[in-house]
Design an enzyme around this catalytic site. Structure first.
Site, PDB file in Angstrom:
ATOM      1  N   GLY A 155       0.814  -1.200   0.000  1.00 33.91           N
ATOM      2  CA  GLY A 155       0.000   0.000   0.000  1.00 33.91           C
ATOM      3  C   GLY A 155       0.850   1.254   0.000  1.00 33.91           C
ATOM      4  O   GLY A 155       2.083   1.203  -0.042  1.00 33.91           O
ATOM      5  N   ARG A 156       0.171   2.369   0.055  1.00 33.91           N
ATOM      6  CA  ARG A 156       0.829   3.670   0.071  1.00 33.91           C
ATOM      7  C   ARG A 156       0.526   4.375   1.383  1.00 33.91           C
ATOM      8  O   ARG A 156      -0.501   4.137   2.001  1.00 33.91           O
ATOM      9  CB  ARG A 156       0.350   4.520  -1.113  1.00 33.91           C
ATOM     10  N   ASP A 168       7.467  -8.611  11.127  1.00 31.58           N
ATOM     11  CA  ASP A 168       8.183  -7.951  10.025  1.00 31.58           C
ATOM     12  C   ASP A 168       9.091  -6.845  10.565  1.00 31.58           C
ATOM     13  O   ASP A 168       9.001  -5.694  10.148  1.00 31.58           O
ATOM     14  CB  ASP A 168       7.180  -7.385   9.018  1.00 31.58           C
TER      15      ASP A 168
END
Length: 690
Positions: free
Chosen positions: A92-93, A208
């Site tokens: 995504g952004r 992550d």
């Protein structure tokens, strides 16, 4: 008949649905099933005569009994406005946003939602799960994690509202500034473990951890981002075809790649990989393998990523505890917070960057400190290294410890301070004391890739000690040190026993003598070359005129007071011999004298002394320079006269040759065409070599 219809009407209007299950006798009991069926059929019909049956309300629950997430859902939604894009990730952004009610800046992560019919329902299910998880994550609050503020749906996308961190990520800082020094790595690692410990205690895995997901604000505080809901974002983005593994495998634990089941220990492996990234500027294994090859190698190898050699022993031991192949052998975040690398216990016994003391000249020799210097070998320390500051009324430095420096100023700028030099008063100039400087030279391997601004050394020794060559009675200084010690100066006699020494492998006196001799020798060579350049006929004439004009009259030979006042003597500053001697004496004194104050005070003290002692001190220097100037003048005069004689001979030969050529041209030219002959003679005269 009329009574029967009335009873049925009363049952339909006033009878509650809960009463049909009581089994009470009477009309309501006999026609309960019939009335229920009739009422339902009427409600489903289009007649709409009767209203919808009343549904009993749930019992009221006090607000205190509501769970935390239910209470949080009562908060009004955030009204926000989207700004420019500040980042683009694999799923995504990220845009900058603003809360239009409070003016708070936000980070808005936009995740695309699948719009085709096949996966639309699955995407909607993932969106609902993601919204529920974000509502749970809104309750988490810690200084080292990014706060979740809420979600907002748009056409074809889901927006996750997050806390805005202005500094950027660790990976972006590595691209701007290069690899971090170990002190910065220690500070960031401690905050990273604190945030990770908080998440693990709340049952949340990050999954992550890497430099791109660790944000840094302008005060050096780090915040973990993309935790908890990252798995749902990956699942949602996978359905839209936006999933990408680029860059991620380098930080993955082996059990995550093999998909054998992982727990909180997978985050600890990623912490170790992130430390290697901060120390080298690049992810582990990235120099040897591409993404796909790294996946295979990490899943099959039994070794850990290569550990940088320049790290300390504590940091290497910390990395080994994080990068264990077996997950159960890795330490938890709480245990790693007690490691010496994080607590920095090995540095409490010694100063972090520099040490110093406050003291008067009387008791300054009793105090010591060690500061080891790493200097390039050809840069020898001299008196100028102290910036020509030589008063001793108070010596001021400072001691910086890690715990006091963290969070107050950048660790990369601690070395740039004026406290590193000793500041002394000008009024306390010392006669009979010397400042001797030398450096402990190291091999080039000791300062390879050393940056004093970014990688401050922890052990820079510096010793201020009483010089063994000087005694309290008197300091015997050599002539080459250019220091004049008066025999009857009571002003500074109490400071005669004070000296500063910076010891090295050989004797400090020998170092000082060699340094002074080399400086004087270089200076003499330079001045000799300048003197040769100045020896021209104009200078000789000027010098002869000065000698003639400065010859004293016979009347003044016997008594100095009888010299006539009308003799035009040149000023002392204009005399070449005196000007040169003044330059030489000033340079020699500047090589060993600490400051310009030395010259002025020395002259003022010399004025009150015996004239004979001054003449004895200056006589050898004057005689030596007189002999040197005389020999150089004779050599220059002889060479100049020889050169002048050769020039005259060459000029006579050239003129004779030109006259001979012109005579031959006149004899051989025919008298027919005088104009042509005149042109030829002119051309031959212009080029006599033809």
């Amino acid at each position: 008949m009329q009574d029967f219809i009335g009873s049925v009407r009363r049952s339909l209007v006033f009878k509650q649905s809960g009463d049909f299950d009581t089994g009470a006798a009477g009309v309501g009991s006999g026609f309960g099933g019939f009335v229920e069926k009739l009422g339902s059929s009427i409600r489903k019909s289009s007649i709409g005569i009767f209203s919808k049956a009343h549904v009993p309300a749930l019992p009221s629950i006090s607000k205190a009994e509501l769970p935390a997430k239910a209470r949080k859902d009562d908060t009004p939604p955030i009204r926000w406005r989207k700004g420019e894009m500040i980042g683009c990730g694999a799923f995504g952004r990220v845009y900058m946003g603003m809360n239009v009610d409070s003016g708070e800046l936000l980070a808005i992560k936009e995740v695309s939602i699948a719009m085709n019919g096949a996966s639309r329902e699955r995407a909607q299910a993932h969106v609902r799960e993601l919204e529920e998880e974000v509502n749970l994550l809104k309750n988490l609050s810690h200084p080292n994690i990014v706060r979740y503020l809420g979600t907002a749906r748009e056409a074809g996308s889901l927006n996750i509202l997050l806390e805005f961190v202005p500094g950027g990520s660790i990976s972006s800082l590595l691209g701007k500034f290069g690899s971090f020094p170990e002190s910065v790595i220690r500070m960031y690692t401690k905050q990273l473990l604190l945030g990770l410990e908080y998440l693990h205690k709340n049952g949340i895995m990050h999954r992550d951890i890497k430099g791109a997901n660790i944000l840094v604000d302008n005060k050096g505080c780090i915040k973990l981002a993309d935790f908890g809901a990252s798995k749902k974002v990956v699942e949602l983005a996978t359905m839209t075809g936006a999933k990408s593994m680029k860059g991620t495998p380098y930080w993955m634990a082996p059990e995550v790649i093999l998909q054998t089941g992982h727990s909180f220990s997978a985050d600890i492996w990623s912490v170790g990989c992130t430390i290697i990234e901060m120390a080298t500027g690049k992810p582990p294994w990235s120099q040897q393998y591409q993404e796909v090859a790294a996946l295979f190698h990490i899943g099959t190898t039994k070794s850990h990523p290569p550990i940088p050699e320049h790290l300390s022993a504590e940091s290497k031991d910390f990395l080994l505890k994080c990068l264990q192949k077996e997950p159960h052998l890795r330490h938890s975040a709480s245990n790693l917070l007690q490691h010496p690398f994080v607590t920095a216990e090995h540095q409490e016994a010694r100063p972090f960057l520099r040490s110093s003391f406050m003291g008067n000249p009387e008791n300054m020799a009793a105090q010591r400190m060690d500061v080891r210097t790493s200097i390039i070998p050809d840069m020898r320390a001299s008196c100028n290294g102290l910036k020509d500051v030589c008063g001793v009324s108070a010596v001021r430095c400072s001691t910086v410890y890690p715990e006091n420096s963290l969070g107050k100023e950048s660790l990369w700028k601690l070395g740039n301070s004026d406290d590193d030099m000793c500041q002394m008063d000008n009024d306390d100039f010392m006669f009979g004391a010397s400042v001797k400087c030398s450096s402990d030279l190291h091999s080039p391997a000791n300062y390879k890739s050393f940056n004093p601004m970014c990688e401050p050394d922890n052990d820079w020794p510096c010793k201020f000690d009483e010089s063994p060559e000087l005694t309290k009675s008197q300091a015997n200084l050599h002539y080459d040190q250019a220091t004049i010690k008066p025999t009857n100066n009571p002003i500074m006699s109490y400071k005669e026993d004070l000296a500063f020494t910076f010891p090295s492998g050989q004797s400090a006196a020998e170092d000082d003598d060699e340094l002074t001799e080399s400086k004087i020798r270089a200076f003499l060579d330079e001045k000799a070359m300048d003197l040769k350049k100045l020896q021209t006929p104009l200078y000789e004439g000027f010098y002869n005129s000065l000698n003639v004009s400065s010859t004293p009259s016979p009347v003044g030979t016997g008594n100095k007071e009888n010299v006539p006042s009308n003799i035009n003597l040149p000023p002392k500053s204009r005399s070449p011999k005196r000007m040169l001697s003044r330059r030489l004496s000033t340079a020699i004194e500047g090589a060993c004298a600490p400051s310009p104050v030395t010259h002025s005070k020395r002259i003022s003290n010399i004025g009150g002394l015996n004239g004979e002692a001054i003449q004895e001190a200056q006589l050898p220097r004057h005689n030596e320079w007189k002999d040197l100037l005389g020999s150089q003048r004779e050599a220059v005069n002889s060479s100049f006269s020889e050169r002048q004689r050769r020039w005259k001979e060459e000029l006579d030969e050239e003129l004779q040759r030109k006259r001979e050529i012109m005579r031959q041209a006149v004899n051989l030219s025919p008298p027919k065409d005088p104009i042509l002959n005149r042109c030829r003679s002119k051309s031959r005269f212009a080029s006599p070599g033809r």
